[in-house]
Write a protein that holds these residues in place. Structure first.
Motif, PDB file in Angstrom:
ATOM      1  N   GLN A   1      24.047  66.868 -47.017  1.00  0.00           N
ATOM      2  CA  GLN A   1      23.716  65.176 -45.847  1.00  0.00           C
ATOM      3  C   GLN A   1      23.772  63.672 -45.705  1.00  0.00           C
ATOM      4  OE1 GLN A   1      24.134  66.010 -42.786  1.00  0.00           O
ATOM      5  NE2 GLN A   1      22.498  67.460 -41.516  1.00  0.00           N
ATOM      6  N   VAL A   2      25.119  63.650 -45.075  1.00  0.00           N
ATOM      7  CA  VAL A   2      25.263  62.096 -45.198  1.00  0.00           C
ATOM      8  C   VAL A   2      24.058  61.195 -45.399  1.00  0.00           C
ATOM      9  CG1 VAL A   2      27.386  62.007 -44.115  1.00  0.00           C
ATOM     10  CG2 VAL A   2      27.500  60.176 -46.072  1.00  0.00           C
ATOM     11  N   GLN A   3      23.590  59.922 -45.850  1.00  0.00           N
ATOM     12  CA  GLN A   3      22.975  59.135 -45.247  1.00  0.00           C
ATOM     13  C   GLN A   3      24.136  57.856 -44.450  1.00  0.00           C
ATOM     14  OE1 GLN A   3      21.480  60.581 -48.281  1.00  0.00           O
ATOM     15  NE2 GLN A   3      20.543  62.120 -46.714  1.00  0.00           N
ATOM     16  N   LEU A   4      23.905  57.064 -43.722  1.00  0.00           N
ATOM     17  CA  LEU A   4      24.552  56.333 -42.963  1.00  0.00           C
ATOM     18  C   LEU A   4      23.953  54.643 -42.210  1.00  0.00           C
ATOM     19  CD1 LEU A   4      26.547  58.631 -40.972  1.00  0.00           C
ATOM     20  CD2 LEU A   4      27.096  57.959 -42.519  1.00  0.00           C
ATOM     21  N   VAL A   5      23.729  53.736 -42.543  1.00  0.00           N
ATOM     22  CA  VAL A   5      23.351  52.053 -42.755  1.00  0.00           C
ATOM     23  C   VAL A   5      24.421  51.630 -42.115  1.00  0.00           C
ATOM     24  CG1 VAL A   5      22.224  50.253 -43.635  1.00  0.00           C
ATOM     25  CG2 VAL A   5      21.557  52.754 -44.401  1.00  0.00           C
ATOM     26  N   GLU A   6      23.938  51.078 -41.080  1.00  0.00           N
ATOM     27  CA  GLU A   6      25.402  50.678 -40.485  1.00  0.00           C
ATOM     28  C   GLU A   6      25.151  49.005 -40.416  1.00  0.00           C
ATOM     29  OE1 GLU A   6      24.593  54.163 -37.063  1.00  0.00           O
ATOM     30  OE2 GLU A   6      23.607  52.388 -38.738  1.00  0.00           O
TER      31      GLU A   6
ATOM     32  N   LEU B   1      32.081  46.139 -37.194  1.00  0.00           N
ATOM     33  CA  LEU B   1      30.769  46.816 -37.960  1.00  0.00           C
ATOM     34  C   LEU B   1      31.324  47.157 -38.946  1.00  0.00           C
ATOM     35  CD1 LEU B   1      29.309  48.159 -33.571  1.00  0.00           C
ATOM     36  CD2 LEU B   1      28.817  45.997 -35.464  1.00  0.00           C
ATOM     37  N   SER B   2      30.502  48.008 -39.674  1.00  0.00           N
ATOM     38  CA  SER B   2      30.451  48.436 -40.832  1.00  0.00           C
ATOM     39  C   SER B   2      29.106  49.198 -41.228  1.00  0.00           C
ATOM     40  CB  SER B   2      30.057  47.141 -42.282  1.00  0.00           C
ATOM     41  OG  SER B   2      31.094  46.171 -42.551  1.00  0.00           O
ATOM     42  N   CYS B   3      29.900  50.659 -41.876  1.00  0.00           N
ATOM     43  CA  CYS B   3      28.673  51.860 -41.539  1.00  0.00           C
ATOM     44  C   CYS B   3      28.690  52.059 -42.977  1.00  0.00           C
ATOM     45  CB  CYS B   3      29.329  53.034 -40.849  1.00  0.00           C
ATOM     46  SG  CYS B   3      28.210  54.680 -41.797  1.00  0.00           S
ATOM     47  N   ALA B   4      27.832  52.425 -43.702  1.00  0.00           N
ATOM     48  CA  ALA B   4      28.333  52.943 -45.369  1.00  0.00           C
ATOM     49  C   ALA B   4      27.602  54.138 -45.559  1.00  0.00           C
ATOM     50  CB  ALA B   4      27.373  51.380 -46.321  1.00  0.00           C
ATOM     51  N   ALA B   5      28.402  54.588 -46.465  1.00  0.00           N
ATOM     52  CA  ALA B   5      27.740  56.483 -46.734  1.00  0.00           C
ATOM     53  C   ALA B   5      26.976  56.694 -48.041  1.00  0.00           C
ATOM     54  CB  ALA B   5      29.015  57.154 -45.818  1.00  0.00           C
TER      55      ALA B   5
ATOM     56  N   PHE C   1      28.570  65.977 -34.900  1.00  0.00           N
ATOM     57  CA  PHE C   1      28.278  64.929 -35.298  1.00  0.00           C
ATOM     58  C   PHE C   1      26.768  64.897 -36.261  1.00  0.00           C
ATOM     59  CE2 PHE C   1      31.908  62.177 -35.260  1.00  0.00           C
ATOM     60  CZ  PHE C   1      32.558  62.575 -34.245  1.00  0.00           C
ATOM     61  N   GLY C   2      26.747  65.728 -37.714  1.00  0.00           N
ATOM     62  CA  GLY C   2      25.784  66.378 -38.104  1.00  0.00           C
ATOM     63  C   GLY C   2      24.861  64.497 -38.997  1.00  0.00           C
ATOM     64  N   SER C   3      25.816  64.146 -38.883  1.00  0.00           N
ATOM     65  CA  SER C   3      24.425  63.211 -39.416  1.00  0.00           C
ATOM     66  C   SER C   3      24.958  61.407 -38.444  1.00  0.00           C
ATOM     67  CB  SER C   3      24.835  62.754 -41.115  1.00  0.00           C
ATOM     68  OG  SER C   3      24.551  63.556 -41.954  1.00  0.00           O
ATOM     69  N   TRP C   4      24.023  60.522 -38.177  1.00  0.00           N
ATOM     70  CA  TRP C   4      23.294  59.363 -37.839  1.00  0.00           C
ATOM     71  C   TRP C   4      23.027  58.576 -38.128  1.00  0.00           C
ATOM     72  CZ3 TRP C   4      25.874  59.160 -32.828  1.00  0.00           C
ATOM     73  CH2 TRP C   4      26.720  60.718 -32.359  1.00  0.00           C
ATOM     74  N   GLY C   5      23.920  57.653 -38.204  1.00  0.00           N
ATOM     75  CA  GLY C   5      22.730  56.074 -38.866  1.00  0.00           C
ATOM     76  C   GLY C   5      22.017  55.524 -37.687  1.00  0.00           C
ATOM     77  N   GLN C   6      21.054  54.929 -38.583  1.00  0.00           N
ATOM     78  CA  GLN C   6      20.127  54.167 -37.397  1.00  0.00           C
ATOM     79  C   GLN C   6      20.903  53.702 -35.440  1.00  0.00           C
ATOM     80  OE1 GLN C   6      20.454  52.571 -40.287  1.00  0.00           O
ATOM     81  NE2 GLN C   6      21.140  50.250 -39.095  1.00  0.00           N
ATOM     82  N   GLY C   7      21.806  52.499 -35.929  1.00  0.00           N
ATOM     83  CA  GLY C   7      22.361  51.589 -34.949  1.00  0.00           C
ATOM     84  C   GLY C   7      21.728  50.518 -35.116  1.00  0.00           C
TER      85      GLY C   7
END
Length: 123
Positions: free
Chosen positions: A1-6, A20-24, A110-116
């Protein structure tokens, strides 16, 4: 699972722009279609924009079409959401999400989500 940070949210006035950016991390980013969703207080999470794994295909909610642009950099493992001409009704927590399926609008795909990240647009 990929981790996401917005990142990139904030408080702006109507008519302003934000990016906005989202780093995986933790996965092969180029295998994933990516999406941006948002959730305002008291409302359900709604689709905003999506982009295919290669970046060749994008889709948008009607409410943001012509104002928002989604893009991705598969070298930097990052997806972006350029938001122009912001309106107070764009105020919400914005989430990025990753899907191993074709780019779509359904959150359950969508299986992976960031924290928002919070976006607040004042009038």
């Amino acid at each position: 699972q990929v981790q996401l940070v917005e990142s990139g949210g904030g408080l702006v006035q109507a008519g302003a722009s934000l990016r906005l950016s989202c780093a995986a991390s933790g996965g092969t980013f180029s295998n994933y279609a990516m999406g941006w969703f948002r959730q305002a207080p008291g409302k359900e999470r709604e689709f905003v924009a999506g982009i295919s794994y290669s970046g060749s295909s994008t889709i948008y909610a009607d409410s943001v079409k012509g104002r928002f642009t989604i893009s991705r950099d598969n070298i930097k493992n990052t997806v972006y959401l350029q938001m122009n001409s912001l309106k107070p009704e764009d105020t919400a927590v914005y989430y990025c999400a990753a899907s191993l399926y074709r780019v779509g609008t359904i959150p359950t795909a969508f299986g992976s989500w960031g924290q928002g990240t919070q976006v607040t647009v004042s009038s």
